[in-house]
Each structure stands twice: as C-alpha cells, then as structure tokens.
Design a protein around this motif. Structure first.
Motif, short mmCIF file in Angstrom:
data_model
loop_
_atom_site.label_atom_id
_atom_site.label_comp_id
_atom_site.label_asym_id
_atom_site.label_seq_id
_atom_site.Cartn_x
_atom_site.Cartn_y
_atom_site.Cartn_z
N CYS A 1 0.84 -1.21 0.00
CA CYS A 1 0.00 0.00 0.00
C CYS A 1 0.87 1.25 0.00
O CYS A 1 0.60 2.22 -0.72
CB CYS A 1 -0.92 0.00 1.23
N GLY B 1 2.40 1.68 -3.30
CA GLY B 1 1.38 2.09 -4.27
C GLY B 1 1.17 3.58 -4.30
O GLY B 1 0.82 4.14 -5.34
N LEU C 1 -11.64 2.26 -11.45
CA LEU C 1 -10.43 1.45 -11.29
C LEU C 1 -9.22 2.14 -11.88
O LEU C 1 -8.11 2.05 -11.34
CB LEU C 1 -10.64 0.08 -11.95
N VAL D 1 -8.26 4.97 -9.36
CA VAL D 1 -7.72 4.43 -8.11
C VAL D 1 -6.34 3.82 -8.33
O VAL D 1 -5.43 4.03 -7.52
CB VAL D 1 -8.69 3.40 -7.51
N SER D 2 -6.16 3.07 -9.42
CA SER D 2 -4.86 2.47 -9.70
C SER D 2 -3.81 3.53 -10.01
O SER D 2 -2.62 3.31 -9.79
CB SER D 2 -4.96 1.48 -10.86
N ALA E 1 -1.45 2.16 -6.40
CA ALA E 1 -1.45 0.86 -7.06
C ALA E 1 -1.45 -0.27 -6.02
O ALA E 1 -1.53 -0.05 -4.82
CB ALA E 1 -0.24 0.74 -7.98
N ALA F 1 -4.20 -1.39 -2.72
CA ALA F 1 -5.25 -0.39 -2.51
C ALA F 1 -6.42 -0.58 -3.48
O ALA F 1 -7.53 -0.13 -3.19
CB ALA F 1 -4.67 1.01 -2.66
N THR F 2 -6.18 -1.23 -4.60
CA THR F 2 -7.24 -1.40 -5.59
C THR F 2 -8.12 -2.63 -5.32
O THR F 2 -9.18 -2.76 -5.93
CB THR F 2 -6.64 -1.55 -7.00
N PHE G 1 -11.84 -2.17 -4.40
CA PHE G 1 -12.62 -1.68 -5.53
C PHE G 1 -12.83 -2.78 -6.57
O PHE G 1 -13.86 -2.82 -7.26
CB PHE G 1 -11.93 -0.46 -6.16
N MET G 2 -11.84 -3.69 -6.67
CA MET G 2 -12.03 -4.84 -7.56
C MET G 2 -13.17 -5.71 -7.05
O MET G 2 -14.01 -6.19 -7.82
CB MET G 2 -10.73 -5.65 -7.63
N GLU H 1 -16.41 -4.07 -7.90
CA GLU H 1 -16.77 -4.22 -9.31
C GLU H 1 -17.23 -5.64 -9.64
O GLU H 1 -18.05 -5.83 -10.53
CB GLU H 1 -15.58 -3.82 -10.20
#
Length: 302
Positions: A27, A30, A257, A260-261, A265, A268-269, A272-273, A276
C-alpha cells in the motif's frame, strides 16, 4: 482449546502478521510509484485497434471491445462443451465431478428464479434469459482481468502518444449494450406474438371503441390510437434504458479502477475490484430480470 489447536494458532499468527505487513508495504509503495505519471486517457468510446480486417466496416481497424466479446463467447462455448462431456461421463460412471455439481446448482437456482416469475412459461423463456445473464456476467468480469485496458500499443493523437489497449470490457462499449438491448426488446415482441397471436398488435394499433360508447365513440377511438402510440414510444425507450443503464455502470466502474490504480497501485485497488465484481453480478441480474419481466408481461393480454 486443545493443545493441538493452540499450536496451530501459534503457527498461523506469524504468517498472518507477515501477510499484513506485506500488504501495508505494498500500500505504501502504491502511493509512491504512481507519482509523476500522467492520468491515462479515459475514452467513452471504444478505441480502434489499427489492424485492418477484410470485413465491411473493419478496413481501418476494429474496436478493442470486439476481441473481448468474442473471447467471452468462446469461454462460454468451451464451458458448455466441458459440461456436456462431464454429463455424459457421469451417465456412464455414475460419478459427478465438482464442475458438474457446481453448474447444476447454478442452473437450478436460475431455473427457480425464472419459474417464480414466468410460471408455466419457464421452459420457453429460460434459454434467452440465461444467455443474457451468463454473457453479461462473464463480459463484466473479464473487464477486470490483468492486461485488459492496460496492454496495447501507442498511437499519435493530436500530437500526443496515447495507449490503445488490445482488450477492453465488452459492456464498456455502448455498441455492445445497445445490441443486447435491441435483441431483448425485439424478443419481447416475438414472445407477445407467439403467445397472443395477432391480438398482441392491438396493443399498438387500436382505433376501436366499445359498441355502446355512443357519442363518445370517436373520442375513445382517438384516445386508444394515442395510447398505442405511447406504447410504441415506451417499447423504443426500453432500448435506451437497457443500453445506457448497463453501459453507464460498467463504464463508471472502469473509470473508477483507472483513477484508483493511478492514485495508489497494488493492494489499494483490491476493495474496488471486489466492488466491481459485485456490480458486474448485479448488472447481469438486473438486465436478465427486467428482460424476463417484460417477456412475461408480453404473454398476457391486457
């Protein structure tokens, strides 16, 4: 707690701590690595891959949602073939494998869902409803695979180098969702004609009035004709409602996505994945359920 359980818990504790530490480090990285990069270009329309094909309309290239849609169809065909082979093997040996049990369980749930709405029309309506559900669900989830939207080639657009991905989620293209919507609405009319015959057309073209209407007969004829016009407009509006609802939700998730990415990166994504994945399932269910409701309504005379 037994001594064995305590030992297993002590063994798992360092492993869990290590996993948490790695996730925290990722994180942190990222938030560091994306710094200084430009936000990728977000295009509402599907990008065109500059590879000409000997087909009408594709001489200058083809949209990058087309390979994803074709791959989605191929995956479903392969899964259907595997299921068929597994079913035949199960008939001979009497043994069910996990894949066969999982697919049967999924279809039983879908059949029960359709039966609660369609009742005695279930066998007639299930094939198309199930096709909508599995195609939309697979296409939505394929848009989340690594490389989709991120692997491609660079092109010059207005003096800037822009990445054109080889793959993009099929339902992130309005052309795909519009085609699905047109198929669904046309099928509504086919189902209505099949179960009601020519009487179904009176829904759109009705200039009659009750025999005992008297002097208000002409007014009722005009009113019924106008109501038929509204029904035609309603059927056409369903196309845009279907298409834009599915497209808007999937495209919004794609943009989320990307942003956020870009900001953070790696780990942290992941939330959200997961979001989705859930949205992709819900959108496939909503499209299929609405189609089923409209099909069922078309079988009844009003």
């Amino acid at each position: 707690m037994t001594e064995t359980a305590q030992k297993q818990k002590k063994k798992r504790t360092p492993l869990i701590a290590l996993v948490v530490l790695v996730m925290l480090v990722l994180c942190g990285l990222g938030f560091v690595f994306p710094r200084g990069r430009e936000l990728p270009v977000i295009s509402m329309a599907a990008e065109r891959i500059p590879i000409p094909l000997p087909l009408p309309g594709f001489q200058e290239g083809f949209p990058n949602t087309l390979p994803t849609a074709i791959l989605t169809s191929l995956i479903l065909i392969v899964l259907a073939l595997i299921y068929n082979l597994s079913a035949r093997r199960a008939e001979k040996t009497g043994q069910l494998n996990r894949f066969l049990v999982a697919v049967d369980t999924l279809f039983e749930g879908l059949y029960s869902f359709v039966e609660n709405i369609a009742r005695d029309k279930t066998r007639a309506l299930l094939p198309l409803v199930a096709t909508f559900f599995f195609f939309i669900l697979t296409a939505n989830w394929m848009g989340l695979l690594p490389g989709v939207g991120s692997i491609g080639l660079y092109e010059e657009h207005h003096g800037e180098r822009v990445l054109v991905p080889f793959f993009r989620g099929a339902n992130a293209d309005l052309s795909t969702t519009l085609a699905l919507a047109i198929i669904s609405v046309i099928t509504v009319q086919v189902v209505g004609l099949r179960f009601q015959g020519p009487r179904y057309l009176r829904k759109f073209f009705n200039f009659s009035a009750p025999p005992n209407s008297g002097m208000v007969g002409p007014v009722l004829r005009i009113a019924n004709g106008f109501a038929g016009l509204l029904e035609i407009i309603s059927e056409v509006s369903k196309i845009f409602s279907f298409a834009f609802r599915l497209f808007g939700n999937i495209f919004a998730g794609e943009v989320l996505l990307i942003v956020v990415s870009f900001l953070a990166a790696f780990v942290a994504t992941l939330p959200f994945m997961g979001l989705e994945l859930f949205v992709g399932l819900i959108q496939a269910l909503v499209f299929s359920m609405l189609s089923l409701v409209f099909y069922t309504m078309a079988t009844h005379h009003h």
